[in-house]
Design a protein around this motif. Structure first.
Motif, PDB file in Angstrom:
ATOM      1  N   LYS A  34       0.839  -1.193   0.000  1.00  0.00           N
ATOM      2  CA  LYS A  34       0.000   0.000   0.000  1.00  0.00           C
ATOM      3  C   LYS A  34       0.875   1.246   0.000  1.00  0.00           C
ATOM      4  O   LYS A  34       1.488   1.597   1.008  1.00  0.00           O
ATOM      5  N   LEU A  35       0.949   1.907  -1.145  1.00  0.00           N
ATOM      6  CA  LEU A  35       1.784   3.098  -1.264  1.00  0.00           C
ATOM      7  C   LEU A  35       0.993   4.347  -0.894  1.00  0.00           C
ATOM      8  O   LEU A  35      -0.222   4.409  -1.060  1.00  0.00           O
ATOM      9  N   ASN A  36       1.708   5.359  -0.399  1.00  0.00           N
ATOM     10  CA  ASN A  36       1.123   6.669  -0.149  1.00  0.00           C
ATOM     11  C   ASN A  36       2.225   7.715  -0.299  1.00  0.00           C
ATOM     12  O   ASN A  36       3.362   7.395  -0.650  1.00  0.00           O
ATOM     13  N   ALA A  37       1.876   8.964  -0.064  1.00  0.00           N
ATOM     14  CA  ALA A  37       2.819  10.061  -0.295  1.00  0.00           C
ATOM     15  C   ALA A  37       4.064   9.952   0.581  1.00  0.00           C
ATOM     16  O   ALA A  37       5.128  10.472   0.222  1.00  0.00           O
ATOM     17  N   GLU A  38       3.947   9.269   1.731  1.00  0.00           N
ATOM     18  CA  GLU A  38       5.096   9.137   2.620  1.00  0.00           C
ATOM     19  C   GLU A  38       6.184   8.235   2.031  1.00  0.00           C
ATOM     20  O   GLU A  38       7.318   8.228   2.502  1.00  0.00           O
ATOM     21  N   HIS A  92      12.022  -1.788   5.923  1.00  0.00           N
ATOM     22  CA  HIS A  92      12.742  -1.597   7.185  1.00  0.00           C
ATOM     23  C   HIS A  92      12.717  -0.133   7.596  1.00  0.00           C
ATOM     24  O   HIS A  92      12.518   0.204   8.762  1.00  0.00           O
ATOM     25  N   LYS A  93      12.891   0.766   6.609  1.00  0.00           N
ATOM     26  CA  LYS A  93      12.858   2.196   6.892  1.00  0.00           C
ATOM     27  C   LYS A  93      11.482   2.612   7.409  1.00  0.00           C
ATOM     28  O   LYS A  93      11.351   3.407   8.329  1.00  0.00           O
ATOM     29  N   LYS A  94      10.426   2.038   6.797  1.00  0.00           N
ATOM     30  CA  LYS A  94       9.063   2.349   7.228  1.00  0.00           C
ATOM     31  C   LYS A  94       8.827   1.878   8.656  1.00  0.00           C
ATOM     32  O   LYS A  94       8.194   2.561   9.459  1.00  0.00           O
ATOM     33  N   ALA A  95       9.343   0.680   8.983  1.00  0.00           N
ATOM     34  CA  ALA A  95       9.170   0.145  10.337  1.00  0.00           C
ATOM     35  C   ALA A  95       9.859   1.045  11.361  1.00  0.00           C
ATOM     36  O   ALA A  95       9.332   1.284  12.453  1.00  0.00           O
ATOM     37  N   GLN A  96      11.048   1.539  10.992  1.00  0.00           N
ATOM     38  CA  GLN A  96      11.758   2.443  11.894  1.00  0.00           C
ATOM     39  C   GLN A  96      10.979   3.737  12.086  1.00  0.00           C
ATOM     40  O   GLN A  96      10.887   4.264  13.203  1.00  0.00           O
ATOM     41  N   LYS A  97      10.394   4.247  10.995  1.00  0.00           N
ATOM     42  CA  LYS A  97       9.617   5.481  11.075  1.00  0.00           C
ATOM     43  C   LYS A  97       8.393   5.290  11.964  1.00  0.00           C
ATOM     44  O   LYS A  97       8.050   6.154  12.771  1.00  0.00           O
TER      45      LYS A  97
END
Length: 226
Positions: free
Chosen positions: A38-42, A73-78
């Motif tokens: 699921k993509l979004n602007a972030e 992984h970057k998303k999980a950290q965010k």
């Protein structure tokens, strides 16, 4: 064959964006319905893997789009940082102002300094705004048609911005697009300025006169219906 590239742009309202393949110089169109992640602007600027296909009109587009492990992984950290007890929602100022604004109007009504009808208007517009944001968030996740931004702004300027601020916080929705955030704050300032003016002599006269006229018009409609 799978290739990798960078998500260059994403339009949350229309549910599509463009990917720049690694080593390429032309962007590839991608629709949300072709995304496994699921993509979004972030996700703009993050790496995705995808296949090359064609749409119903024969145009080249990306299919089976997924975030790479590095991007995941970057998303999980965010997300971990955002869930930290020390973190604050991006729109914390709007949320605090909204709570204070509703409390102020409620107190003014309580001491008979402001008409109850305005509290009904602001409360009703806030509920509608909250529901519209909830629907828009769900539509974004499902890849369905989105609620127009102008509709969201319309109910904000009518007094629903406290409900909008609450929805933005609870759903983490509409908190990153700068043009939307700027217009949202315009609606907050515009509505706040109008309410401030209605506490002046001229504004108070205007407000109560129109409320009386509206009540008389509604009463006339009810009599005609009977």
């Amino acid at each position: 064959m799978k290739v990798e590239g960078t998500l260059r742009r994403w339009d949350e309202d229309k549910g599509f964006g463009f990917i720049r393949p690694n080593g390429g110089n032309r962007d590839v169109f991608v629709h949300i319905k072709s995304c496994q992640s699921k993509l979004n602007a972030e996700h703009v600027g993050e790496t995705v893997s995808f296949g090359i296909g064609k749409d119903k009109e024969g145009r080249v587009c990306a299919i089976d789009v997924r975030l790479t492990q590095a991007s995941t992984h970057k998303k999980a950290q965010k997300q971990a940082r955002s869930q930290s007890p020390k973190s604050m929602p991006k729109n914390w100022l709007a949320l605090i102002l909204g709570i204070g604004f509703i409390a102020f109007i409620g107190y003014a009504v309580f001491i008979n300094r402001y008409p109850l009808e305005m509290l009904y208007l602001i409360g009703g517009a806030s509920v509608i705004s909250f529901l519209l944001y909830a629907k828009d968030k769900w539509s974004a996740q499902q890849g369905n048609w989105r609620t127009p931004e102008n509709t969201l702004h319309l109910f904000s300027i009518l007094g629903g911005w406290p409900g909008a601020a609450l929805a933005q916080t609870l759903f983490n929705h509409k908190t990153t697009k700068q043009s939307f955030r700027a217009m949202f704050w315009v609606t907050v300032v515009a509505h706040g300025s109008f309410v401030f003016w209605t506490f002046t002599n001229n504004g108070e006269y205007f407000l109560y006169t129109n409320i009386i006229d509206l009540k008389q018009s509604l009463a006339e409609v009810v009599r005609n219906l009977k």
